[in-house]
Design a protein around this motif. Structure first.
Motif, PDB file in Angstrom:
ATOM      1  N   SER A  14       0.812  -1.223   0.000  1.00 47.56           N
ATOM      2  CA  SER A  14       0.000   0.000   0.000  1.00 47.56           C
ATOM      3  C   SER A  14       0.839   1.264   0.000  1.00 47.56           C
ATOM      4  O   SER A  14       0.370   2.324  -0.418  1.00 47.56           O
ATOM      5  N   ILE A  40      -6.668   0.181   3.322  1.00 46.36           N
ATOM      6  CA  ILE A  40      -7.379  -0.430   2.212  1.00 46.36           C
ATOM      7  C   ILE A  40      -7.706   0.592   1.137  1.00 46.36           C
ATOM      8  O   ILE A  40      -7.757   0.268  -0.050  1.00 46.36           O
ATOM      9  N   ALA A  41      -7.909   1.861   1.516  1.00 44.30           N
ATOM     10  CA  ALA A  41      -8.206   2.903   0.525  1.00 44.30           C
ATOM     11  C   ALA A  41      -7.038   3.079  -0.437  1.00 44.30           C
ATOM     12  O   ALA A  41      -7.230   3.250  -1.645  1.00 44.30           O
ATOM     13  N   GLU A  44      -7.090   0.189  -2.902  1.00 47.20           N
ATOM     14  CA  GLU A  44      -8.147   0.326  -3.897  1.00 47.20           C
ATOM     15  C   GLU A  44      -7.768   1.366  -4.951  1.00 47.20           C
ATOM     16  O   GLU A  44      -8.089   1.209  -6.139  1.00 47.20           O
ATOM     17  N   GLU A  45      -7.073   2.414  -4.523  1.00 46.23           N
ATOM     18  CA  GLU A  45      -6.590   3.406  -5.485  1.00 46.23           C
ATOM     19  C   GLU A  45      -5.578   2.778  -6.438  1.00 46.23           C
ATOM     20  O   GLU A  45      -5.589   3.045  -7.653  1.00 46.23           O
ATOM     21  N   VAL A  47      -5.455  -0.394  -7.263  1.00 46.78           N
ATOM     22  CA  VAL A  47      -6.190  -1.297  -8.163  1.00 46.78           C
ATOM     23  C   VAL A  47      -6.676  -0.526  -9.380  1.00 46.78           C
ATOM     24  O   VAL A  47      -6.547  -0.986 -10.525  1.00 46.78           O
ATOM     25  N   GLY A  48      -7.225   0.671  -9.152  1.00 49.89           N
ATOM     26  CA  GLY A  48      -7.676   1.494 -10.265  1.00 49.89           C
ATOM     27  C   GLY A  48      -6.540   1.884 -11.186  1.00 49.89           C
ATOM     28  O   GLY A  48      -6.674   1.845 -12.417  1.00 49.89           O
ATOM     29  N   THR A  51      -5.430  -1.204 -13.155  1.00 51.42           N
ATOM     30  CA  THR A  51      -6.465  -1.558 -14.134  1.00 51.42           C
ATOM     31  C   THR A  51      -6.385  -0.655 -15.359  1.00 51.42           C
ATOM     32  O   THR A  51      -6.561  -1.113 -16.500  1.00 51.42           O
ATOM     33  N   ALA A  58      -6.236  -6.950  -7.836  1.00 56.02           N
ATOM     34  CA  ALA A  58      -7.132  -7.174  -6.708  1.00 56.02           C
ATOM     35  C   ALA A  58      -6.363  -6.880  -5.435  1.00 56.02           C
ATOM     36  O   ALA A  58      -5.130  -6.895  -5.427  1.00 56.02           O
ATOM     37  N   CYS A  59      -7.075  -6.602  -4.354  1.00 60.94           N
ATOM     38  CA  CYS A  59      -6.393  -6.321  -3.094  1.00 60.94           C
ATOM     39  C   CYS A  59      -6.947  -7.190  -1.974  1.00 60.94           C
ATOM     40  O   CYS A  59      -8.136  -7.529  -1.951  1.00 60.94           O
ATOM     41  N   GLN A  61      -6.735  -7.644   2.385  1.00 61.41           N
ATOM     42  CA  GLN A  61      -6.361  -7.024   3.649  1.00 61.41           C
ATOM     43  C   GLN A  61      -6.143  -8.115   4.685  1.00 61.41           C
ATOM     44  O   GLN A  61      -6.978  -9.006   4.848  1.00 61.41           O
TER      45      GLN A  61
END
Length: 263
Positions: A14, A40-41, A44-45, A47-48, A51, A58-59, A61
């Motif tokens: 992360s 986790i935020a 997710e950033e 992952v974007g 992508t 994928a992530c 935790q």
């Protein structure tokens, strides 16, 4: 360094070095399974971002100090995209800048052992056996599968003080285990270890002037390393170009200068 059709897992991805490694691997063509304990935020950033490169991401935790989350992590990561080609054990506890900064030596040692050392060894054994089985069943080219661990450049020579004793003990254990794991998993799986030197992560950005002087002085390149310096080496070691490299501890420190200046 082309990694198309590869699936990579980076623990502790992360922030800092782990984030840089994950992005570099994705840029080289790998699909990514990311991991974090708290942020986790940020995952997710990422992952974007990955992508948008055209790669799958994928992530997961997990707190590796929690036995239930530790024990099920390899299965979760492996099943995300069906298998894993590249596994990078990067996750580590922050005992210098976070809430553990004021903890006792014994408390820091315990957390580092449970977060850095135990997961690296257990994950490598589990993942390595899976990779060996997959390699044999698919008749894959030896060296395609790779495990990469994280050590510390001064573990082999020592550094005075609490931090030196903590990290030489824990990272030294990882470096030693790497060599034995490489023996156990050859020739199907390569196992190597990067030993970073002074890398400007969160601690380095806020370190005192004395540490700034020491970090730049101890490198022959006369500068701090960056997370991307480590990431570029990690990407090479994970790639087919490094198919004849295993069981090695490779420093990423700009060359170590031995006439030290103590802070």
């Amino acid at each position: 360094m082309k990694l198309e059709n590869s699936i990579a897992v980076v623990t502790g991805s992360s922030t800092g070095i782990g984030r840089a490694i994950a992005l570099r691997l994705a840029e080289s063509g790998a699909d990514m399974v990311l991991h974090g304990c708290h942020s986790i935020a940020a995952l997710e950033e990422m992952v974007g971002e990955i992508t948008r490169m055209g790669r799958r991401a994928a992530c997961l935790q997990a707190d590796f100090c929690n036995p239930s989350q530790l024990n099920g992590f390899v299965e979760s990561a492996w099943s995300t995209f069906g298998s894993v080609d590249l596994w990078i054990n990067n996750a580590g506890a922050d005992v210098l800048t976070g809430e553990l900064n004021d903890a006792s030596f014994a408390e820091k040692l315990d957390v580092l052992w449970r977060t850095d050392v135990i997961p690296t060894i257990l994950f490598s054994r589990d993942v390595g056996r899976r990779m060996r089985s997959l390699s044999r069943s698919a008749n894959a080219t030896p060296g395609r599968f790779s495990i990469l661990n994280m050590g510390w450049d001064q573990a082999s020579q020592g550094m005075a003080g609490d931090s030196g004793e903590l990290f030489s003990t824990t990272k030294g254990a990882i470096m030693a285990a790497t060599k034995s794991l490489a023996q156990s998993l050859a020739p199907e799986v390569r196992v190597n270890c990067i030993a970073p030197g002074w890398i400007r992560t969160a601690w380095g950005q806020s370190a005192s002037d004395a540490w700034q002087v020491r970090a730049t002085h101890e490198s022959l390149m006369s500068r701090w390393g960056t997370p991307d310096d480590v990431a570029q080496l990690a990407t090479f070691l994970a790639s087919p170009q490094a198919s004849f490299i295993s069981g090695q501890i490779i420093s990423a420190n700009g060359g170590f200068r031995f006439n030290q200046i103590a802070p």
